[in-house]
Design an enzyme around this catalytic site. Structure first.
Site, short mmCIF file in Angstrom:
data_model
loop_
_atom_site.label_atom_id
_atom_site.label_comp_id
_atom_site.label_asym_id
_atom_site.label_seq_id
_atom_site.Cartn_x
_atom_site.Cartn_y
_atom_site.Cartn_z
N GLU A 301 0.83 -1.21 0.00
CA GLU A 301 0.00 0.00 0.00
C GLU A 301 0.87 1.26 0.00
O GLU A 301 0.44 2.32 -0.47
CB GLU A 301 -0.91 -0.04 1.24
N HIS A 330 8.10 -27.02 0.72
CA HIS A 330 7.41 -28.11 0.01
C HIS A 330 6.29 -27.56 -0.86
O HIS A 330 5.37 -28.28 -1.22
CB HIS A 330 6.89 -29.12 1.03
N LYS A 444 -13.21 2.11 -1.82
CA LYS A 444 -14.14 2.32 -0.70
C LYS A 444 -15.31 3.19 -1.17
O LYS A 444 -16.47 2.94 -0.85
CB LYS A 444 -13.45 3.05 0.46
O1 PA5 Z 1 -3.26 1.72 5.89
C1 PA5 Z 1 -4.33 2.21 5.59
O2 PA5 Z 1 -4.51 3.45 5.56
C2 PA5 Z 1 -5.54 1.35 5.27
O3 PA5 Z 1 -5.20 0.02 5.11
C3 PA5 Z 1 -6.56 1.47 6.39
O4 PA5 Z 1 -5.98 1.05 7.59
C4 PA5 Z 1 -7.83 0.67 6.11
O5 PA5 Z 1 -8.37 1.03 4.87
C5 PA5 Z 1 -8.87 0.89 7.21
O6 PA5 Z 1 -9.16 2.24 7.33
P1 PA5 Z 1 -9.84 2.81 8.63
O7 PA5 Z 1 -8.92 2.57 9.77
O8 PA5 Z 1 -10.01 4.26 8.34
O9 PA5 Z 1 -11.13 2.11 8.81
#
Ligand code: PA5
Length: 455
Positions: A301, A330, A444
């Site tokens: 990410e 394996h 989202k």
């Molecule tokens: O690292 C990030 O920003 C994302 O993976 C969020 O943690 C994830 O989308 C969840 O978002 P939130 O904590 O706002 O619900």
């Protein structure tokens, strides 16, 4: 006892696997000025508070609040701690729980006031899993920690609504404050409004803030990871010391001194100069497997970006993969050794396991088992690891090793902190913003629209 984790990149160097696949001393030398420049930028961003993950371990007052709330709630003797959250809001506590609790924690935990709760992390909206969790964890015996930094993620909000309905039905609305803790954006004019704020107000819930300058995947040392960790009796103090020790080791820009920058340099050079478009995290301990999962999110990410910091279309990123030794020897190693030479293989190793399992002197009539008789499972694991690393070298596959003297709160914190710093540096080297996630936000938004949300 020396508790520093160790980094060994010798098997990813050209001297080990040749210059077509390994990093040469010249490449490292040439990269140092860019690392110096990036270090100065990161230091400035840290000093100005643009990004805050580096200093979470220094927030003694937050840790105190977390510990105080955990002792208060622990007094109530909940049988279950259910974390509701996704991505950066759940992978940290999964990693810590897998590494630091007994592998069979939920089966071993006794019921009652003095014992630790079982841990269930609901990081998906699979109806079968959620329904079963509701059956196993009835509200009366359960504390739910709802974690969403934005306080608007549909998956987590739907889970919150379901458990609210259940608590109201079974225990009445007045019971919400004893069974729900929320962790979300701070209440400040600069912070985007979180839907968890009005919920906390309505029911008088205990609330923790995730600092505005700390993104989800960098938030494990904030209350996101630390409140559930405290509820589960983990040694938070040792974690903070582990972060401090690693912060100290990462203070120099010199690649010869800074383990996080050295690893970032190897990963970056492997990706850009040697065609290693994948970054495997191969853990030789089941307890560390979820650290590899946490790393997968952090690396993917943070670095998987369409645009560079200069606004050019670059489609950057290296695909992170998790694997488990000896199990995946394996399954995956055949590919890693003889398939495309497009991976940098990182190992997460443990020098000394918490337990030793001797292999007894039995089955004496079978000569071919004599090499195992009188040995230990620990020695066999070490041999499997060494065998894999040596075999990878024979086929010119670069390996960068991370070695924990043993698995505990101190060493695991060092690993997580180092990987965060490594990711921040890698972002600068790849010239992308490691701290945003526009691709995730878009998905989202579309999902909310499909569900009929307005705006
Ligand atoms: O690292 C990030 O920003 C994302 O993976 C969020 O943690 C994830 O989308 C969840 O978002 P939130 O904590 O706002 O619900």
């Amino acid at each position: 006892m020396k508790l520093d984790i160790r980094i060994d990149v010798s098997r990813a160097k050209s001297s080990a696997v040749g210059s077509e696949h390994g990093i040469t001393p010249g490449e490292l030398r040439d990269l140092q000025p860019r690392v110096d420049e990036a270090h100065a930028i990161l230091q400035r961003q840290r000093a100005e508070g643009e990004y805050g993950f580096w200093d979470l371990y220094k927030q003694a007052d937050v840790i105190e609040q977390v510990n105080a709330a955990a002792s208060r709630f622990s007094e109530k003797g909940y049988e279950n701690l259910v974390v509701l959250g996704i991505g950066g809001s759940s992978l940290g506590i999964i990693a810590l729980g897998t590494a630091l609790l007994s592998p069979f924690h939920n089966l071993l935990t006794k019921r009652g006031r003095k014992s630790l709760p079982r841990l269930f992390v609901m990081d998906n909206i699979d109806p079968v899993v959620f329904r079963e969790m509701m059956r196993i964890c009835p509200p009366k015996k359960t504390l739910y920690n709802v974690i969403s930094k934005s306080g608007g993620t549909a998956e987590t909000m739907s889970q919150l609504m379901i458990i609210t309905g259940e608590i109201e039905k079974k225990l009445g609305p007045g019971a919400m404050k004893d069974h729900v803790v929320v962790t979300t954006n701070p209440r400040s004019p600069e912070a985007p409004a979180s839907l968890l704020h009005p919920v906390a107000d309505e029911y008088g819930l205990t609330e923790f803030a995730v600092p505005l300058n700390v993104g989800g995947r960098f938030s494990v040392f904030s209350p996101v990871g630390m409140f559930p960790a405290a509820m589960l009796g983990m040694d938070i103090h040792a974690m903070m010391e582990g972060c401090a020790a690693m912060d100290q080791r990462c203070s120099s820009a010199d690649l010869k001194e800074n383990p996080a920058y050295l690893r970032a340099a190897f990963q970056y050079l492997a990706a850009t100069n040697k065609g290693k478009v994948m970054s495997v995290m191969l853990t030789y301990a089941n307890g560390l497997y979820s650290v590899a999962d946490w790393y997968r999110q952090l690396w993917a990410e943070s670095l998987g970006k369409r645009y560079s910091l200069d606004g050019e279309e670059v489609f950057a990123g290296q695909t992170p993969i998790k694997a488990l030794g000896a199990t995946d020897q394996h399954s995956q190693i055949q590919l890693y050794r003889e398939g495309p030479n497009d991976k940098l293989i990182n190992t997460l190793e443990v020098k000394k396991f918490a337990k030793t399992v001797p292999i007894p002197n039995v089955l004496a009539s079978i000569d071919k088992l004599s090499y195992l008789r009188g040995a230990t499972m620990n020695r066999l694991m070490a041999a499997e690891l060494q065998g894999t690393i040596d075999a990878l070298k024979l086929s010119q596959r670069p390996v960068a090793r991370i070695i924990l003297p043993r698995v505990n709160a101190h060493t695991v914190a060092q690993v997580l902190y180092m990987l965060e710093v490594e990711t921040a540096m890698a972002g600068r080297l790849f010239n992308v913003n490691a701290f945003d996630q526009p691709g995730v936000e878009e998905g989202k938004r579309i999902a909310r629209k499909l569900m009929g949300a307005e705006g």
